[in-house]
Write a protein that holds these residues in place. Structure first.
Motif, PDB file in Angstrom:
ATOM      1  N   THR A   1       0.845  -1.190   0.000  1.00  0.00           N
ATOM      2  CA  THR A   1       0.000   0.000   0.000  1.00  0.00           C
ATOM      3  C   THR A   1       0.885   1.245   0.000  1.00  0.00           C
ATOM      4  O   THR A   1       2.097   1.165   0.251  1.00  0.00           O
ATOM      5  N   THR A   2       0.265   2.383  -0.226  1.00  0.00           N
ATOM      6  CA  THR A   2       1.022   3.644  -0.187  1.00  0.00           C
ATOM      7  C   THR A   2       1.711   3.797   1.169  1.00  0.00           C
ATOM      8  O   THR A   2       2.881   4.177   1.239  1.00  0.00           O
ATOM      9  N   ASP A   3       0.988   3.477   2.243  1.00  0.00           N
ATOM     10  CA  ASP A   3       1.573   3.613   3.587  1.00  0.00           C
ATOM     11  C   ASP A   3       2.813   2.742   3.744  1.00  0.00           C
ATOM     12  O   ASP A   3       3.849   3.188   4.240  1.00  0.00           O
TER      13      ASP A   3
ATOM     14  N   GLU B   1      -2.357  10.443  -6.024  1.00  0.00           N
ATOM     15  CA  GLU B   1      -2.127  10.607  -4.593  1.00  0.00           C
ATOM     16  C   GLU B   1      -0.981   9.701  -4.132  1.00  0.00           C
ATOM     17  O   GLU B   1      -0.099  10.122  -3.384  1.00  0.00           O
ATOM     18  N   CYS B   2      -0.989   8.467  -4.608  1.00  0.00           N
ATOM     19  CA  CYS B   2       0.074   7.530  -4.240  1.00  0.00           C
ATOM     20  C   CYS B   2       1.424   8.030  -4.734  1.00  0.00           C
ATOM     21  O   CYS B   2       2.383   8.119  -3.962  1.00  0.00           O
ATOM     22  N   TYR B   3       1.511   8.390  -6.011  1.00  0.00           N
ATOM     23  CA  TYR B   3       2.780   8.877  -6.567  1.00  0.00           C
ATOM     24  C   TYR B   3       3.286  10.092  -5.772  1.00  0.00           C
ATOM     25  O   TYR B   3       4.477  10.216  -5.492  1.00  0.00           O
TER      26      TYR B   3
ATOM     27  N   ARG C   1      -0.165   3.666 -10.522  1.00  0.00           N
ATOM     28  CA  ARG C   1      -0.833   3.984  -9.251  1.00  0.00           C
ATOM     29  C   ARG C   1      -1.493   5.345  -9.393  1.00  0.00           C
ATOM     30  O   ARG C   1      -1.294   6.051 -10.377  1.00  0.00           O
ATOM     31  N   SER C   2      -2.229   5.746  -8.343  1.00  0.00           N
ATOM     32  CA  SER C   2      -2.960   7.020  -8.395  1.00  0.00           C
ATOM     33  C   SER C   2      -2.009   8.206  -8.213  1.00  0.00           C
ATOM     34  O   SER C   2      -0.890   8.055  -7.707  1.00  0.00           O
TER      35      SER C   2
ATOM     36  N   ARG D   1       2.574  10.989  -2.612  1.00  0.00           N
ATOM     37  CA  ARG D   1       3.023  10.646  -1.250  1.00  0.00           C
ATOM     38  C   ARG D   1       4.354   9.902  -1.262  1.00  0.00           C
ATOM     39  O   ARG D   1       5.197  10.102  -0.382  1.00  0.00           O
ATOM     40  N   LEU D   2       4.585   9.072  -2.271  1.00  0.00           N
ATOM     41  CA  LEU D   2       5.871   8.353  -2.336  1.00  0.00           C
ATOM     42  C   LEU D   2       7.008   9.315  -2.682  1.00  0.00           C
ATOM     43  O   LEU D   2       8.130   9.173  -2.191  1.00  0.00           O
TER      44      LEU D   2
ATOM     45  N   ALA E   1       5.652   4.059   1.561  1.00  0.00           N
ATOM     46  CA  ALA E   1       6.181   5.334   2.083  1.00  0.00           C
ATOM     47  C   ALA E   1       7.090   5.057   3.285  1.00  0.00           C
ATOM     48  O   ALA E   1       8.170   5.643   3.409  1.00  0.00           O
TER      49      ALA E   1
END
Ligand code: SAH
Ligand code: SF4
Length: 322
Positions: free
Chosen positions: A78-80, A108-110, A105-106, A112-113, A83
């Motif tokens: 997952t993104t979490d 938002e994911c890109y 990926r979305s 946050r990473l 990250a």
């Protein structure tokens, strides 16, 4: 000519990235790929965050300052989780770059990473032909792939596009489109390799892409996008015993030795006969160094940022004039 241009841009250095193939689980079903979800014969694995960290630590000891984390499209990460992983790699090794190659990926994911510290992202466009893309990617969309690449670029990642050569049904006009596409996109990195069949895919009986054609594409990519980083891919090394050396003399300037744990190497089988599945990470590191030196180039253990990135961040290095 391409080699001369490469030397004028990057000198005789070959940048190194330690590749960690952290999961072979994939929800997509690309027709050419051994990891496709339709391949029920493959034994699947996932490395824990701890195991991935250990690969990076080993890579760091071997001198690597870029880690490429590659996988199938596996939602367990997952993104979490990703990250957290990226933050701990960066915390332990602040002078290393982290490259992701985990598929679509979305936004938002890109984002946050990237905020967690990821520097680069490899997402090959695979082919610039819409018809061919659609035929080969039953679970993905042509427009979407390109849109994701643009999203990554505008978030601030150094991006890697790229394509396969010799795909079934691919024409010379399609390859010309691939070259024009990378010229327009101006990615930091361009990954080019021959299509190689995998026995458990629908393309098992198709002929592989040729070394000569792939070398032509590498050379043309260097001439059209002189400041790009271009890897001598594992697929080139698989197609020909000296495939990577030939690529390095035709405009390529990056190699990506394997850092995955020995126990999973043979399970990350994108195509048949993939090389380096039986070698320790240290063996891969020193094998490549010998090969690079044997052709008169040298291995550069730095982060190896693209000239475009260095230029934009005000760190332009003086061009080399041989
Ligand atoms: N799932 C991610 C990353 C892993 S696949 C993604 O698809 O982006 C990495 C690359 O391997 C793909 O981009 C594709 O170009 C290449 N690849 C897959 N199967 C291949 C094959 N049979 N021959 C040559 N290259 C292949
Ligand atoms: Fe999955 Fe990437 Fe293979 Fe496609 S190429 S099946 S997305 S691992």
């Amino acid at each position: 000519m391409a080699h001369r241009v490469r030397v004028s841009m990057y000198g005789s250095s070959v940048y190194v990235r330690g590749l960690i193939e952290f999961s072979n689980i994939c929800k997509q079903n690309c027709m050419y790929c051994g990891l496709r979800s339709g391949n029920k014969q493959l034994s699947r694995y996932r490395l824990s965050l701890q195991e991935i960290m250990e690969c990076c630590d080993e890579g760091y000891r071997l001198g690597y300052r870029t880690f490429v984390l590659q996988s199938g499209e596996d939602a367990w990460y997952t993104t979490d989780r990703l990250a957290e992983l990226i933050r701990s790699i960066k915390q332990s090794h602040p002078d290393a770059a982290v490259t992701l190659s985990i598929g679509e990926r979305s936004d938002e994911c890109y984002t946050r990473l990237f905020e967690a510290g990821a520097d680069r992202f490899l997402l090959r466009h695979e082919t610039a032909s819409r018809a061919l893309y659609n035929a080969l990617h039953p679970t993905m969309q042509f427009e979407q792939r390109r849109e994701r690449l643009h999203a990554l670029q505008s978030i601030g990642y150094q991006i890697g596009a790229g394509f396969m050569v010799g795909l079934p049904g691919q024409t010379s006009a399609d390859l010309a489109e691939d070259l024009l596409y990378v010229q327009e996109l101006q990615p930091d990195m361009i990954g080019i390799g021959p299509f190689l069949p995998h026995e458990a895919t629908p393309l098992r009986d198709m002929p592989p892409g040729t070394v000569e054609r792939t070398l032509d594409m590498i050379a043309l990519a260097r001439l059209l996008v002189p400041q790009a980083l271009i890897p001598a891919t594992t697929a080139m090394g698989t197609a020909h015993p000296q495939g990577r050396e030939l690529a390095l003399l035709a405009g390529a300037n990056v190699v990506m030795p394997n850092l995955s744990p020995m126990s999973v190497r043979s399970k990350y089988m994108l195509y048949n006969n993939k090389i380096c599945t039986g070698d320790e990470s240290a063996q891969c590191r020193f094998c490549l160094e010998r090969r690079i030196e044997a052709i008169g180039l040298y291995m550069d253990m730095g982060r190896g940022d693209s000239l475009k990135y260095l230029d934009q961040s005000g760190q332009t290095i003086a061009p080399f004039f041989p």
